[in-house]
Design a protein around this motif. Structure first.
Motif, mmCIF file in Angstrom:
data_model
loop_
_atom_site.group_PDB
_atom_site.id
_atom_site.type_symbol
_atom_site.label_atom_id
_atom_site.label_comp_id
_atom_site.label_asym_id
_atom_site.label_seq_id
_atom_site.Cartn_x
_atom_site.Cartn_y
_atom_site.Cartn_z
ATOM 1 N N SER A 1 0.874 -1.174 0.000
ATOM 2 C CA SER A 1 0.000 0.000 0.000
ATOM 3 C C SER A 1 0.909 1.221 0.000
ATOM 4 C CB SER A 1 -0.866 0.008 1.263
ATOM 5 O OG SER A 1 -0.060 0.319 2.384
ATOM 6 N N THR A 2 0.330 2.373 -0.130
ATOM 7 C CA THR A 2 1.136 3.600 -0.091
ATOM 8 C C THR A 2 2.027 3.597 1.147
ATOM 9 O OG1 THR A 2 -0.771 4.717 -1.035
ATOM 10 C CG2 THR A 2 0.979 6.117 -0.202
ATOM 11 N N THR A 3 1.406 3.374 2.300
ATOM 12 C CA THR A 3 2.158 3.505 3.544
ATOM 13 C C THR A 3 3.194 2.395 3.698
ATOM 14 O OG1 THR A 3 0.106 4.409 4.468
ATOM 15 C CG2 THR A 3 1.894 3.980 6.008
ATOM 16 N N PHE B 1 0.672 14.325 3.900
ATOM 17 C CA PHE B 1 -0.420 13.457 4.363
ATOM 18 C C PHE B 1 -0.023 12.798 5.692
ATOM 19 C CE2 PHE B 1 -3.211 9.712 4.051
ATOM 20 C CZ PHE B 1 -4.352 10.241 3.470
ATOM 21 N N ASP C 1 1.953 9.424 5.880
ATOM 22 C CA ASP C 1 3.352 9.528 5.449
ATOM 23 C C ASP C 1 4.218 10.062 6.585
ATOM 24 O OD1 ASP C 1 1.567 9.425 3.195
ATOM 25 O OD2 ASP C 1 3.222 9.968 1.891
ATOM 26 N N ASP D 1 5.525 10.634 -3.242
ATOM 27 C CA ASP D 1 4.249 9.947 -3.060
ATOM 28 C C ASP D 1 3.317 10.407 -4.180
ATOM 29 O OD1 ASP D 1 1.681 9.176 -2.361
ATOM 30 O OD2 ASP D 1 2.053 9.379 -0.212
ATOM 31 N N SER E 1 0.232 9.348 -4.853
ATOM 32 C CA SER E 1 -1.169 8.942 -4.651
ATOM 33 C C SER E 1 -2.184 9.841 -5.358
ATOM 34 C CB SER E 1 -1.510 8.913 -3.161
ATOM 35 O OG SER E 1 -0.787 7.894 -2.533
ATOM 36 N N HIS E 2 -1.926 11.154 -5.328
ATOM 37 C CA HIS E 2 -2.906 12.064 -5.922
ATOM 38 C C HIS E 2 -2.594 12.456 -7.357
ATOM 39 C CE1 HIS E 2 -4.968 12.441 -2.087
ATOM 40 N NE2 HIS E 2 -5.958 12.945 -2.805
ATOM 41 N N CYS F 1 -1.032 4.788 -4.366
ATOM 42 C CA CYS F 1 -2.156 3.880 -4.209
ATOM 43 C C CYS F 1 -2.891 3.793 -5.539
ATOM 44 C CB CYS F 1 -3.086 4.334 -3.087
ATOM 45 S SG CYS F 1 -3.873 5.913 -3.416
ATOM 46 N N TYR G 1 -6.409 3.104 -5.652
ATOM 47 C CA TYR G 1 -7.871 3.184 -5.475
ATOM 48 C C TYR G 1 -8.413 4.592 -5.694
ATOM 49 C CZ TYR G 1 -6.036 4.229 -0.780
ATOM 50 O OH TYR G 1 -5.303 4.730 0.258
ATOM 51 N N LYS G 2 -7.531 5.562 -5.964
ATOM 52 C CA LYS G 2 -8.020 6.919 -6.246
ATOM 53 C C LYS G 2 -8.246 7.047 -7.753
ATOM 54 C CE LYS G 2 -6.044 8.535 -1.949
ATOM 55 N NZ LYS G 2 -4.818 8.941 -1.252
HETATM 56 C C1 LIG Z 1 -4.377 8.189 -0.114
HETATM 57 C C2 LIG Z 1 -3.048 8.513 0.445
HETATM 58 C C3 LIG Z 1 -2.408 7.659 1.341
HETATM 59 C C4 LIG Z 1 -3.085 6.402 1.848
HETATM 60 O O1 LIG Z 1 -2.169 5.427 2.206
HETATM 61 P P1 LIG Z 1 -2.644 3.909 2.327
HETATM 62 O O2 LIG Z 1 -1.435 3.191 2.770
HETATM 63 O O3 LIG Z 1 -3.141 3.493 0.969
HETATM 64 O O4 LIG Z 1 -3.744 3.867 3.318
HETATM 65 C C5 LIG Z 1 -1.156 8.022 1.808
HETATM 66 N N1 LIG Z 1 -0.547 9.156 1.390
HETATM 67 C C6 LIG Z 1 -1.148 9.996 0.517
HETATM 68 C C7 LIG Z 1 -0.455 11.241 0.075
HETATM 69 C C8 LIG Z 1 -2.405 9.704 0.029
HETATM 70 O O5 LIG Z 1 -3.000 10.541 -0.829
#
Ligand SMILES: *Cc1c(COP(=O)(O)O)cnc(C)c1O
Length: 423
Positions: free
Chosen positions: A99-101, A128, A131, A209, A211-212, A232, A234-235
Motif C-alpha cells: 500500500s502507499t504507507t 499526508f 506519510d 508519493d 497517490s494524488h 495507491c 484506489y483513487k
Molecule cells: C491516499 C493517500 C495515502 C493512503 O495510504 P494507504 O497506505 O493506501 O492507506 C497516503 N498518502 C497519501 C499522500 C495519500 O494521498
C-alpha cells in the motif's frame, strides 16, 4: 454562446472523445460523483476481471498460481509493467505491491541510512498524516528523535509549497527527501523535475508519493532521475477499496537489499527452492514482501486498459478542461458567497479543486443530501474532483448550480458544522 451555461456544457460533452468511457462506469444512481480522488468508481471492466479471478480460485484452486488466463504468481509484475507508462518508468522499475504507507516504509528502510552529519529526513508540513507517521517511526527505528530529525518545510499560505524553500532546506545534514507529487488538500502539483535535480546536485536521495497524481497527471520519473516513488491505486486508477499499491525504484538502485525483506522479493525462479539464503529479484520486484493480494490486484487488470487506450497526455488535457470549466462556473455563480479558492489557478493544479468556506463541513453535508458527492477536508475545505474518465461537463455545471442553490437558500444551515467519520 456564453461559456458558463448548461447549453455550453452540453456542447463540450458532445465534442468530448471520452464520452463513451462514462458508460463503462457504474455511476452512483441519481448522484453526481465528485470524489474520484478519494475513491475511484467501479468500471465494468474492473468488475469483469475481479469475477474472472474469483473464478480461477473456484476452478483451479492451488493451480491458479501458474495456470488460467492470469496466473497469480506473475500478476504483480505484469500489472507493474502496465503501470510503468503512467509514471514514466521502465517496466523493470515498477511493481504492484503493498500500500502507499507500507511501500513508503519499505523505501525509507531501504534508503535511509543516517550517517555522520547526514541524519535528517526532509518532508513538508502539508504532507499526508500517514506519510508523516511512517517517517517518524522510521526515525525512531534508527534510535533517533523525530522531533530533531524530521524536517517539515513550511508553507507560507497553509495551502501550497514553494519549491525554492524546499530546495533551501536540502542542507548537508539531509539524508533523504520524501515529498508528495500533488498536495492532497490544495491539489498543487510540485515541480518534481526541478526538485529531483536539486536533490541530485546535493547528493540526497529523493522519493515522491504519487497517490494524488497517478492516473491524473503524467510523470517522467526515469527521465527526471527520481530515486523512488510509491502510490495507491484506489483513487484515480479506480482499483477499488484497498487495491494493491505501486512502487517505482530507479534501476540505478537495482541490487540494493530491501530494508524489509520477504520471500516474494525473490527471483521468481528461485523462490520455491525454499533456501534460507535469499536470491533477490534483480529489478523493482525485489521490494515486494509477502504473498500478493490477488483479489485486490484483479480490478486493475480491467481498469488499466482504459488508461492504456487513452494515454496520460489526453487524460491530463481533459482533466484540466474540466477543472478550468468548473473554476469559471464558480467564478460566475458563487461570487457573493465568500468562497476561497485553495488550489493553484494555473496549470500547476492537479485533478481536484479546493473550495474553502468557514461553513465547509455543513455545506458538504448539504451537497450530499442534494446528490453531489464532494469530500470534506478539515477545517474548511471542500474538495471537488471532476474525473476525466467518467465526469461530464454537465456534471460540473450541475454541481456548481446545486452549490449556488444551497448558499442562496441557506440550505446548509439545516446541518451541523461537523465532519462525518470518513470524510
Ligand atoms: C491516499 C493517500 C495515502 C493512503 O495510504 P494507504 O497506505 O493506501 O492507506 C497516503 N498518502 C497519501 C499522500 C495519500 O494521498
Amino acid at each position: 454562446m456564453s461559456s458558463n451555461t448548461l447549453e455550453f456544457a452540453k456542447v463540450l460533452d458532445q465534442q468530448d472523445s471520452f464520452a463513451p468511457y462514462r458508460e463503462e462506469f457504474y455511476l452512483p444512481l441519481e448522484k453526481i460523483y465528485m470524489d474520484g480522488n478519494s475513491l475511484g468508481l467501479l468500471s465494468k471492466r474492473a468488475e469483469t476481471k475481479l469475477f474472472e479471478l474469483v473464478d480461477t480460485w473456484k476452478t483451479l484452486a492451488i493451480d491458479g498460481w501458474t495456470e488460467g488466463m492470469h496466473p497469480w504468481y506473475y500478476m504483480a509484475e505484469q500489472i507493474g509493467d502496465r503501470m510503468a507508462p503512467l509514471v514514466g518508468g521502465k517496466k523493470s522499475e515498477v511493481i504492484a505491491t503493498g500500500s502507499t504507507t507500507t511501500n513508503l516504509h519499505q523505501m525509507v528502510s531501504t534508503f535511509y541510512r543516517p550517517l555522520g552529519k547526514r541524519t535528517k529526513l526532509l518532508a513538508d508540513e502539508l504532507n499526508f498524516p500517514s506519510d508523516i507517521y511512517a517517517l517518524q517511526s522510521q526515525i525512531r527505528v534508527q534510535g533517533l528523535d523525530p522531533e530533531e530529525h524530521l524536517i517539515r518545510v513550511k508553507s507560507e499560505d497553509g495551502l501550497t509549497l514553494d519549491e525554492k524553500r524546499i530546495i533551501e532546506a536540502m542542507t548537508e545534514d539531509v539524508a533523504l527527501i520524501v515529498l508528495p507529487s500533488v498536495l492532497y488538500r490544495s491539489g498543487q502539483v510540485l515541480d518534481m523535475k526541478t526538485l529531483t535535480q536539486a536533490a541530485k546536485e546535493r547528493d540526497i536521495i529523493i522519493g515522491f508519493d504519487l497517490s494524488h497524481s497517478v492516473g491524473s497527471v503524467p510523470h517522467a520519473l526515469h527521465e527526471w532521475d527520481v530515486d523512488f516513488a510509491f502510490w495507491c491505486t484506489y483513487k484515480h486508477l479506480n482499483g477499488g477499496p484497498g487495491s494493491v499499491g505501486g512502487l517505482f525504484v530507479n534501476e540505478r538502485h537495482f541490487g540494493k537489499k530491501a530494508g524489509l525483506a520477504g520471500w516474494f522479493g525473490s527471483d521468481k525462479t528461485k523462490q520455491f527452492d525454499m533456501n534460507h539464503t535469499m536470491t533477490a529479484a534483480t529489478d523493482a520486484g525485489a521490494y515486494q514482501i509477502g504473498t500478493p493480494h490477488i483479489l485486490s490486484l484483479a480490478p486493475l487488470l480491467g481498469s488499466l486498459e482504459m488508461f492504456e487506450e487513452l494515454g496520460m497526455e489526453r487524460i491530463r488535457e481533459k482533466s484540466l478542461k474540466l477543472t478550468s470549466f468548473m473554476l469559471s462556473c464558480i467564478d460566475n455563480e458563487l461570487g457573493e458567497y465568500s468562497f476561497g479558492i485553495g488550489n493553484p489557478l494555473d496549470d500547476s493544479r492537479g485533478g481536484h479543486l479546493l473550495l474553502q468556506h468557514k461553513e465547509a463541513a455543513r455545506i458538504c453535508q448539504a451537497l450530499k443530501a442534494q446528490g453531489v458527492v464532494p469530500d470534506f477536508r478539515a477545517p474548511d475545505g471542500i474538495r471537488l474532483a471532476p474525473v476525466a474518465l467518467y465526469n461530464s461537463f454537465e456534471d460540473v455545471w450541475q454541481t456548481v448550480q446545486i452549490l449556488k442553490k444551497i448558499m442562496q437558500e441557506d440550505v446548509y444551515k439545516q446541518f451541523s458544522n461537523e465532519r462525518g467519520v470518513v470524510a
